[in-house]
Design a protein around this motif. Structure first.
Motif, PDB file in Angstrom:
ATOM      1  N   ILE A 151      15.305   0.784  -6.882  1.00 52.48           N
ATOM      2  CA  ILE A 151      14.147   1.664  -7.038  1.00 52.48           C
ATOM      3  C   ILE A 151      13.172   1.073  -8.040  1.00 52.48           C
ATOM      4  CG2 ILE A 151      15.320   3.811  -6.428  1.00 52.48           C
ATOM      5  CD1 ILE A 151      15.734   4.315  -9.382  1.00 52.48           C
ATOM      6  N   ASP A 152      11.925   1.532  -7.951  1.00 52.16           N
ATOM      7  CA  ASP A 152      10.871   1.017  -8.821  1.00 52.16           C
ATOM      8  C   ASP A 152      10.354   2.060  -9.796  1.00 52.16           C
ATOM      9  OD1 ASP A 152      10.287  -1.683  -7.341  1.00 52.16           O
ATOM     10  OD2 ASP A 152      10.430  -0.135  -5.789  1.00 52.16           O
ATOM     11  N   LEU A 201      11.705   0.087 -15.115  1.00 56.89           N
ATOM     12  CA  LEU A 201      11.157   1.028 -14.130  1.00 56.89           C
ATOM     13  C   LEU A 201       9.887   1.692 -14.648  1.00 56.89           C
ATOM     14  CD1 LEU A 201      14.503   2.854 -13.217  1.00 56.89           C
ATOM     15  CD2 LEU A 201      13.392   0.998 -11.962  1.00 56.89           C
ATOM     16  N   ILE A 202       9.072   2.145 -13.704  1.00 56.16           N
ATOM     17  CA  ILE A 202       7.878   2.911 -14.040  1.00 56.16           C
ATOM     18  C   ILE A 202       8.284   4.388 -14.069  1.00 56.16           C
ATOM     19  CG2 ILE A 202       5.594   3.570 -13.159  1.00 56.16           C
ATOM     20  CD1 ILE A 202       5.163   0.798 -13.103  1.00 56.16           C
ATOM     21  N   THR A 203       7.670   5.174 -14.960  1.00 59.42           N
ATOM     22  CA  THR A 203       7.956   6.613 -14.926  1.00 59.42           C
ATOM     23  C   THR A 203       6.696   7.394 -14.572  1.00 59.42           C
ATOM     24  OG1 THR A 203       7.601   6.694 -17.297  1.00 59.42           O
ATOM     25  CG2 THR A 203       9.888   6.618 -16.537  1.00 59.42           C
ATOM     26  N   LEU A 204       6.909   8.430 -13.811  1.00 58.52           N
ATOM     27  CA  LEU A 204       5.825   9.306 -13.397  1.00 58.52           C
ATOM     28  C   LEU A 204       6.293  10.741 -13.634  1.00 58.52           C
ATOM     29  CD1 LEU A 204       3.912   9.052 -10.016  1.00 58.52           C
ATOM     30  CD2 LEU A 204       4.614  11.246 -10.925  1.00 58.52           C
ATOM     31  N   CYS A 258       0.840  -1.221   0.000  1.00 56.01           N
ATOM     32  CA  CYS A 258       0.000   0.000   0.000  1.00 56.01           C
ATOM     33  C   CYS A 258       0.863   1.254   0.000  1.00 56.01           C
ATOM     34  CB  CYS A 258      -0.945   0.017   1.201  1.00 56.01           C
ATOM     35  SG  CYS A 258      -0.121   0.401   2.772  1.00 56.01           S
ATOM     36  N   LEU A 259       2.170   1.067   0.170  1.00 56.49           N
ATOM     37  CA  LEU A 259       3.033   2.223   0.426  1.00 56.49           C
ATOM     38  C   LEU A 259       4.136   2.388  -0.619  1.00 56.49           C
ATOM     39  CD1 LEU A 259       3.935   4.471   2.430  1.00 56.49           C
ATOM     40  CD2 LEU A 259       5.285   2.725   3.614  1.00 56.49           C
ATOM     41  N   HIS A 260       4.311   3.636  -1.067  1.00 61.29           N
ATOM     42  CA  HIS A 260       5.473   4.000  -1.875  1.00 61.29           C
ATOM     43  C   HIS A 260       6.250   5.035  -1.075  1.00 61.29           C
ATOM     44  CE1 HIS A 260       3.071   3.152  -5.842  1.00 61.29           C
ATOM     45  NE2 HIS A 260       2.947   2.187  -4.947  1.00 61.29           N
ATOM     46  N   LEU A 261       7.565   4.911  -1.068  1.00 61.30           N
ATOM     47  CA  LEU A 261       8.377   5.916  -0.385  1.00 61.30           C
ATOM     48  C   LEU A 261       9.187   6.688  -1.420  1.00 61.30           C
ATOM     49  CD1 LEU A 261       9.574   3.858   2.725  1.00 61.30           C
ATOM     50  CD2 LEU A 261       7.851   5.682   2.660  1.00 61.30           C
ATOM     51  N   GLU A 262       9.154   8.022  -1.303  1.00 65.26           N
ATOM     52  CA  GLU A 262       9.871   8.874  -2.255  1.00 65.26           C
ATOM     53  C   GLU A 262      11.173   9.357  -1.642  1.00 65.26           C
ATOM     54  OE1 GLU A 262       7.607  11.981  -4.056  1.00 65.26           O
ATOM     55  OE2 GLU A 262       5.843  10.707  -4.349  1.00 65.26           O
ATOM     56  N   VAL A 263      12.263   9.045  -2.312  1.00 63.91           N
ATOM     57  CA  VAL A 263      13.570   9.550  -1.865  1.00 63.91           C
ATOM     58  C   VAL A 263      14.169  10.384  -2.996  1.00 63.91           C
ATOM     59  CG1 VAL A 263      14.008   7.574  -0.359  1.00 63.91           C
ATOM     60  CG2 VAL A 263      14.834   7.524  -2.706  1.00 63.91           C
ATOM     61  N   THR A 264      15.076  11.293  -2.648  1.00 66.88           N
ATOM     62  CA  THR A 264      15.683  12.121  -3.689  1.00 66.88           C
ATOM     63  C   THR A 264      17.058  11.564  -4.050  1.00 66.88           C
ATOM     64  OG1 THR A 264      16.701  13.581  -2.088  1.00 66.88           O
ATOM     65  CG2 THR A 264      14.524  14.200  -2.883  1.00 66.88           C
ATOM     66  N   GLU A 265      17.558  12.040  -5.178  1.00 70.30           N
ATOM     67  CA  GLU A 265      18.866  11.568  -5.634  1.00 70.30           C
ATOM     68  C   GLU A 265      19.962  11.841  -4.622  1.00 70.30           C
ATOM     69  OE1 GLU A 265      19.888  12.405  -9.923  1.00 70.30           O
ATOM     70  OE2 GLU A 265      17.964  13.390  -9.713  1.00 70.30           O
ATOM     71  N   SER A 266      19.902  13.010  -3.991  1.00 65.89           N
ATOM     72  CA  SER A 266      20.985  13.354  -3.066  1.00 65.89           C
ATOM     73  C   SER A 266      21.004  12.391  -1.876  1.00 65.89           C
ATOM     74  CB  SER A 266      20.876  14.802  -2.607  1.00 65.89           C
ATOM     75  OG  SER A 266      19.635  15.023  -2.018  1.00 65.89           O
ATOM     76  N   THR A 267      19.828  11.906  -1.477  1.00 69.14           N
ATOM     77  CA  THR A 267      19.756  10.902  -0.413  1.00 69.14           C
ATOM     78  C   THR A 267      20.561   9.663  -0.782  1.00 69.14           C
ATOM     79  OG1 THR A 267      17.545  11.611   0.209  1.00 69.14           O
ATOM     80  CG2 THR A 267      18.178   9.397   0.886  1.00 69.14           C
ATOM     81  N   LEU A 268      20.407   9.260  -2.051  1.00 72.24           N
ATOM     82  CA  LEU A 268      21.082   8.043  -2.496  1.00 72.24           C
ATOM     83  C   LEU A 268      22.582   8.241  -2.668  1.00 72.24           C
ATOM     84  CD1 LEU A 268      18.460   6.770  -5.030  1.00 72.24           C
ATOM     85  CD2 LEU A 268      19.137   5.699  -2.900  1.00 72.24           C
ATOM     86  N   MET A 269      22.994   9.489  -2.837  1.00 71.16           N
ATOM     87  CA  MET A 269      24.411   9.752  -3.047  1.00 71.16           C
ATOM     88  C   MET A 269      25.185   9.768  -1.738  1.00 71.16           C
ATOM     89  SD  MET A 269      24.900  10.145  -6.271  1.00 71.16           S
ATOM     90  CE  MET A 269      26.486  10.975  -6.328  1.00 71.16           C
ATOM     91  N   ASP A 270      24.472  10.047  -0.635  1.00 73.93           N
ATOM     92  CA  ASP A 270      25.164  10.282   0.629  1.00 73.93           C
ATOM     93  C   ASP A 270      26.000   9.109   1.115  1.00 73.93           C
ATOM     94  OD1 ASP A 270      24.688  12.871   0.936  1.00 73.93           O
ATOM     95  OD2 ASP A 270      23.001  12.689   2.312  1.00 73.93           O
ATOM     96  N   GLU A 271      25.349   8.023   1.451  1.00 75.98           N
ATOM     97  CA  GLU A 271      26.051   6.831   1.938  1.00 75.98           C
ATOM     98  C   GLU A 271      25.522   5.676   1.111  1.00 75.98           C
ATOM     99  OE1 GLU A 271      28.294   6.350   4.266  1.00 75.98           O
ATOM    100  OE2 GLU A 271      28.316   8.245   5.376  1.00 75.98           O
ATOM    101  N   PRO A 272      25.915   5.586  -0.143  1.00 79.63           N
ATOM    102  CA  PRO A 272      25.239   4.673  -1.062  1.00 79.63           C
ATOM    103  C   PRO A 272      25.010   3.267  -0.500  1.00 79.63           C
ATOM    104  CG  PRO A 272      27.028   5.823  -2.150  1.00 79.63           C
ATOM    105  CD  PRO A 272      27.052   6.251  -0.733  1.00 79.63           C
ATOM    106  N   GLU A 273      26.046   2.673   0.076  1.00 77.16           N
ATOM    107  CA  GLU A 273      25.883   1.268   0.486  1.00 77.16           C
ATOM    108  C   GLU A 273      24.882   1.105   1.615  1.00 77.16           C
ATOM    109  OE1 GLU A 273      29.794  -0.354   1.142  1.00 77.16           O
ATOM    110  OE2 GLU A 273      30.375   0.371  -0.844  1.00 77.16           O
TER     111      GLU A 273
END
Ligand code: G
Ligand code: G
Ligand code: MN
Length: 434
Positions: free
Chosen positions: A354-355, A389-392, A303-318
């Motif tokens: 990511i989806d 991936l799906i695009t929105l 029921c849930l999708h979580l939105e993260v930004t690119e900079s979040t993923l760049m911070d501590e990738p692993e």
């Protein structure tokens, strides 16, 4: 003997890594300067390495060497006697004598910016970074050492947070800073007082036939005694204060509860998208919190999708990738928000758990008139297709944008063309009642 003591004293005044005089010496220098030559103008400034430099922290030795080289570069511009090491290891303090206005300071600023961001040789030819600065003029902006310290720090803080190339203090910045401090106080009280003034609005996400499949939950805040504050203003404050953890937990719980009610009322399996800030993801109990919210509401992760930004993923990738994997194991979908505005290279995408890609509004805005933006959207479409991936597309306001995006293969649309974000009651009246 006294010679050695003198040498030792001299050494102690200096930073072991950069060889520069310390902040303590700077403070003495500033006091003397103001006391002895109260009529001589000068600029005082902080130079702080940017977020790209912070990312080199995995390679501490390199970071030290780079800092040393950077210090040499700054010295060439301002002169050795005017450069000092801050108490922070990623920061320098400078005095620029004789300048009395922004116009006179600008060339120094440009020069420093250009010089610091020049590429580095070995051992760091693959790395580049820049800096943020905050400067104040004596006596125009500050007449005491304390004011110089405060006002340069205010300028740095604000421009750094805005990712703005500005650097110089002004009265307007001082007021913006005070407003921020005031909001911080009001927010701390409001969050403690049963989240006073906070509420949630929902914006529909639709398919090519404009059928509502999902919604994005967005926070709004009517600050008590202050009025409505935009999320662009209050989210950064919530992040800085750590209140985002409480607020994030609240919007997660409330919006899943809302979806549960809607599902029970309509029999339609609508989903909800919730924004997550990097501060929340870094928090060690985040995954457990999400799990327990779902369990307490007896809802599945789907029921849930979580939105993260690119900079979040760049911070501590692993670290982050591991956490996103765990969330996906619960059936939760991960969306990459504001896609295209950050740094991530398209080729890196397939490594990320990511989806969905949310194509940033700035590409959607002039997609009909700007061939370059249309090309970006096409490129995103073809990459996401090959990665499954799906695009929105977000921020879609006009029918011709909608049509073009669908024609290009975009799967979902969000924007004023369907509806702005609205209260839960209005959402169910308009989009869930058949
Ligand atoms: O709704 P609006 O366009 O004004 O939102 C501005 C920004 O605030 C958006 O980037 C959005 O992601 C962010 N935002 C809104 N609600 C939340 C929230 O609940 N958590 C986080 N982290 N960001 C939010
Ligand atoms: O960054 P994020 O995707 O979380 O931001 C979502 C925000 O974008 C929503 O809060 C909403 O206020 C704003 N938004 C959504 N659709 C449109 C639109 O069509 N036009 C404009 N100007 N803003 C929009
Ligand atoms: Mn979003």
């Amino acid at each position: 003997m006294t010679d050695n003591v003198d040498k030792l004293n001299e050494l102690l005044k200096r930073d072991p890594d950069t060889g520069l005089y310390s902040r303590h010496i700077l403070l003495q220098n500033l006091s003397r300067r103001i006391r002895e030559n109260p009529k001589s103008p000068f600029a005082y400034g902080i130079i702080r390495m940017d977020e790209h430099y912070q990312r080199i922290r995995h390679y501490r030795d390199r970071q030290k060497i780079l800092l040393y080289i950077t210090a040499q570069r700054i010295k060439e511009i301002v002169g050795e006697e005017f450069l000092f090491q801050s108490d922070r290891s990623d920061e320098f303090l400078v005095i620029i004598p004789g300048v009395n206005s922004e116009e006179e300071l600008d060339p120094f600023f440009q020069n420093l910016m250009d010089k610091i961001s020049e590429p580095y040789n070995q051992p760091a030819s693959d790395l580049s970074f820049g800096c943020h600065m905050g400067m104040a003029l004596y006596p125009t902006h500050a007449e005491t050492v304390e004011e110089l310290m405060d006002n340069s720090e205010i300028a740095l803080g604000i421009f750094e947070q805005r990712h703005d190339q500005g650097y110089i203090y002004s009265q307007a910045l001082g007021e913006a800073h005070n407003r921020r401090r005031t909001l911080e106080t009001i927010m701390t009280k409001a969050v403690g007082n049963n989240l006073q003034g906070f509420h949630i609005v929902y914006q529909p996400l639709v398919n090519e036939d404009k059928e509502v499949l999902s919604c994005e939950a967005l926070m709004r805040w009517d600050a008590p005694g202050f009025g409505s504050v935009s999320p662009d203003s209050f989210i950064p404050i919530a992040e800085e204060t750590g209140l985002i953890n409480t607020l994030g937990h609240w919007i997660l719980y409330s919006s899943i509860l809302q979806v549960k009610k809607w599902r029970e009322e309509t029999g339609f399996n609508i989903t909800v998208s919730v924004n997550v800030s990097s501060i929340q993801l870094e928090y060690s109990h985040y995954i457990e919190n999400v799990r327990s919210v779902l369990e307490s509401l007896d809802m599945d992760g789907e029921c849930l999708h979580l939105e993260v930004t690119e900079s979040t993923l760049m911070d501590e990738p692993e670290e982050i990738v591991k956490k996103l994997d765990e969330l996906r194991d619960m059936g939760i979908k991960i969306m990459l928000d504001d896609f295209g505005t950050g740094y991530s290279s398209l080729s890196y995408l397939h490594q990320l758990p990511i989806d969905t890609l949310k194509i940033a509004k700035e590409f959607v805005d002039d997609i009909l008139t700007n061939q370059k933006n249309l090309d970006v959207v096409k490129a995103i479409q073809s990459i996401s297709k090959s990665f499954g991936l799906i695009t929105l597309a977000e921020g879609v306001e006009h029918q011709d944008q909608f049509d073009l995006l669908i024609k290009e293969g975009c799967n979902m649309i969000q924007g004023y063309i369907v509806s702005p974000p609205v209260a839960a009651m209005e959402f169910s009246e308009r989009f869930l009642k058949k």
